[in-house]
Design an enzyme around this catalytic site. Structure first.
Site, mmCIF file in Angstrom:
data_model
loop_
_atom_site.group_PDB
_atom_site.id
_atom_site.type_symbol
_atom_site.label_atom_id
_atom_site.label_comp_id
_atom_site.label_asym_id
_atom_site.label_seq_id
_atom_site.Cartn_x
_atom_site.Cartn_y
_atom_site.Cartn_z
ATOM 1 N N GLY A 1 2.062 2.804 10.768
ATOM 2 C CA GLY A 1 3.047 3.876 10.614
ATOM 3 C C GLY A 1 3.706 4.289 11.919
ATOM 4 O O GLY A 1 4.354 5.334 11.985
ATOM 5 N N SER B 1 2.965 -1.587 10.597
ATOM 6 C CA SER B 1 4.401 -1.595 10.907
ATOM 7 C C SER B 1 5.084 -2.929 10.617
ATOM 8 O O SER B 1 6.003 -3.327 11.344
ATOM 9 C CB SER B 1 4.652 -1.164 12.358
ATOM 10 O OG SER B 1 4.291 0.200 12.524
ATOM 11 N N GLY C 1 4.756 1.596 4.822
ATOM 12 C CA GLY C 1 6.084 2.202 4.725
ATOM 13 C C GLY C 1 7.150 1.285 4.130
ATOM 14 O O GLY C 1 7.926 1.706 3.257
ATOM 15 N N GLU D 1 -5.875 -4.367 10.687
ATOM 16 C CA GLU D 1 -4.874 -3.310 10.837
ATOM 17 C C GLU D 1 -5.160 -2.480 12.087
ATOM 18 O O GLU D 1 -5.911 -1.496 12.022
ATOM 19 C CB GLU D 1 -4.909 -2.385 9.622
ATOM 20 C CG GLU D 1 -4.495 -3.034 8.332
ATOM 21 C CD GLU D 1 -3.804 -2.021 7.411
ATOM 22 O OE1 GLU D 1 -2.702 -2.339 6.950
ATOM 23 O OE2 GLU D 1 -4.346 -0.934 7.191
ATOM 24 N N HIS E 1 -9.683 1.678 4.537
ATOM 25 C CA HIS E 1 -8.430 1.885 5.274
ATOM 26 C C HIS E 1 -8.672 2.925 6.364
ATOM 27 O O HIS E 1 -9.421 3.880 6.165
ATOM 28 C CB HIS E 1 -7.322 2.335 4.326
ATOM 29 C CG HIS E 1 -5.977 2.321 4.961
ATOM 30 N ND1 HIS E 1 -5.550 3.313 5.816
ATOM 31 C CD2 HIS E 1 -4.969 1.405 4.910
ATOM 32 C CE1 HIS E 1 -4.341 3.017 6.256
ATOM 33 N NE2 HIS E 1 -3.963 1.862 5.719
ATOM 34 N N GLU F 1 -7.023 5.346 7.339
ATOM 35 C CA GLU F 1 -6.733 6.731 6.936
ATOM 36 C C GLU F 1 -7.908 7.327 6.164
ATOM 37 O O GLU F 1 -8.166 8.523 6.223
ATOM 38 C CB GLU F 1 -5.433 6.771 6.117
ATOM 39 C CG GLU F 1 -4.216 6.577 7.019
ATOM 40 C CD GLU F 1 -3.026 5.914 6.358
ATOM 41 O OE1 GLU F 1 -2.985 5.840 5.108
ATOM 42 O OE2 GLU F 1 -2.130 5.446 7.093
ATOM 43 N N ASN G 1 0.870 -1.181 0.000
ATOM 44 C CA ASN G 1 0.000 0.000 0.000
ATOM 45 C C ASN G 1 0.903 1.226 0.000
ATOM 46 O O ASN G 1 1.436 1.600 1.037
ATOM 47 C CB ASN G 1 -0.901 -0.029 1.247
ATOM 48 C CG ASN G 1 -1.737 1.230 1.366
ATOM 49 O OD1 ASN G 1 -1.857 2.007 0.410
ATOM 50 N ND2 ASN G 1 -2.330 1.443 2.527
ATOM 51 N N LYS H 1 0.095 4.240 -0.468
ATOM 52 C CA LYS H 1 -0.584 5.452 0.022
ATOM 53 C C LYS H 1 -0.312 6.595 -0.967
ATOM 54 O O LYS H 1 -0.223 6.350 -2.161
ATOM 55 C CB LYS H 1 -0.135 5.772 1.450
ATOM 56 C CG LYS H 1 -0.233 4.536 2.356
ATOM 57 C CD LYS H 1 -0.082 4.830 3.815
ATOM 58 C CE LYS H 1 -0.206 3.516 4.596
ATOM 59 N NZ LYS H 1 -0.237 3.691 6.026
HETATM 60 P P1 PGA Z 1 2.546 0.722 7.722
HETATM 61 O O1 PGA Z 1 1.110 0.911 7.024
HETATM 62 O O2 PGA Z 1 3.106 -0.580 7.222
HETATM 63 O O3 PGA Z 1 3.348 1.899 7.244
HETATM 64 O O4 PGA Z 1 2.329 0.705 9.188
HETATM 65 C C1 PGA Z 1 0.247 -0.175 6.863
HETATM 66 C C2 PGA Z 1 -1.037 0.281 6.242
HETATM 67 O O5 PGA Z 1 -1.497 1.379 6.571
HETATM 68 O O6 PGA Z 1 -1.613 -0.413 5.406
#
Ligand code: PGA
Length: 251
Positions: free
Chosen positions: A171, A211, A233, A165, A93, A95, A5, A7
């Protein structure tokens, strides 16, 4: 299943470069026992689709709207995603829930529309830190799961991936422990058994996100209840993403 992902990262050139490198790796190492799904921003979908044609790498989008077409300025339909070569779409998601007002109900509308358009939804659910600390994880994700899957048939559920998640892990560098992830995945399977059947629950694809990195991936993927990962990330660099892919078949 390992999902990248990206983003709101990578323009056209960076997206293409990444996929060129990943493609070379996948071909060299004959990665066949993991589904690799790249979810770039909308603006790179078509270019990435061309690059991955004929490879084992699959394409997904990060969102879509639940209407077919019309006066919805700035929105993208499922049909448009299909026309760009998408097989998957990430929906709900955290976000999107946090910054764009998505609710369990809008997620459900999107899930139904995606399935209708022949796309495979990757439905994100997870509790926030307060809910986690208050031990409300189970009721929160149960509600998210049940509403998101309302009117999803026993046939269509085979095309759904659930991504657990925890928001506090996204993140933050603070991943859920393998034990925590396994516990939640088992809980979700119990719920799917109640909603559908034992067989559907056993075959359901439930991935973990939050993460994931090359250091923790192998442990997180070790439980049979964890069918892969949604990587943010650490999916932005080919090297770390490839290490995560490797963690699946080192087991
Ligand atoms: P992250 O994001 O691996 O940066 O924690 C995961 C996600 O939001 O799908």
């Amino acid at each position: 299943m390992i999902i990248a992902n990206w983003k709101m990262n990578k323009g056209l050139v960076q997206s293409q470069q990444f996929v060129e490198e990943l493609k070379a790796y996948v071909e060299k190492h004959k990665v066949v026992n993991a589904d690799i799904v790249i979810c770039p921003p909308f603006t790179s979908l078509e270019a990435v689709s061309r690059k991955i044609a004929g490879t084992a790498i699959k394409l997904g989008a990060q969102n879509m709207f639940y209407q077919t077409a019309g006066p919805f300025t700035g929105e993208i339909s499922g049909g448009m995603l299909k026309s760009c070569g998408c097989e998957f779409v990430i929906l709900g998601h955290s976000e999107r829930r946090q910054h764009f007002g998505e609710t369990n109900l809008t997620v459900n509308k999107k899930v139904l529309k995606a399935l209708d358009e022949g796309l495979k939804p990757i439905i994100c659910i997870g509790e926030n830190l307060q809910e986690h600390d208050d031990k409300l994880t189970e009721p929160v994700i149960e509600e998210q799961l049940a509403v998101a899957l309302t009117h999803v048939s026993e046939v269509d559920i085979a095309n759904v991936t659930v991504a657990y998640e925890p928001i506090w892990a996204i993140g933050t560098g603070k991943n859920a422990t393998p034990h925590q992830a396994e516990g939640v995945h088992n809980f979700l399977r119990k719920k799917l058994k109640k909603m559908y059947s034992d067989e559907i629950s056993k075959n359901a694809r439930i991935v973990y996100g939050g993460s994931i990195n090359p250091e923790n991936a192998k442990e997180l993927f070790a439980s049979p209840s964890v069918n892969g990962g949604l990587v943010g990330g650490a999916s932005l660099e080919v090297e770390s993403f490839v290490k995560i892919i490797n963690s699946t078949h080192l087991i």
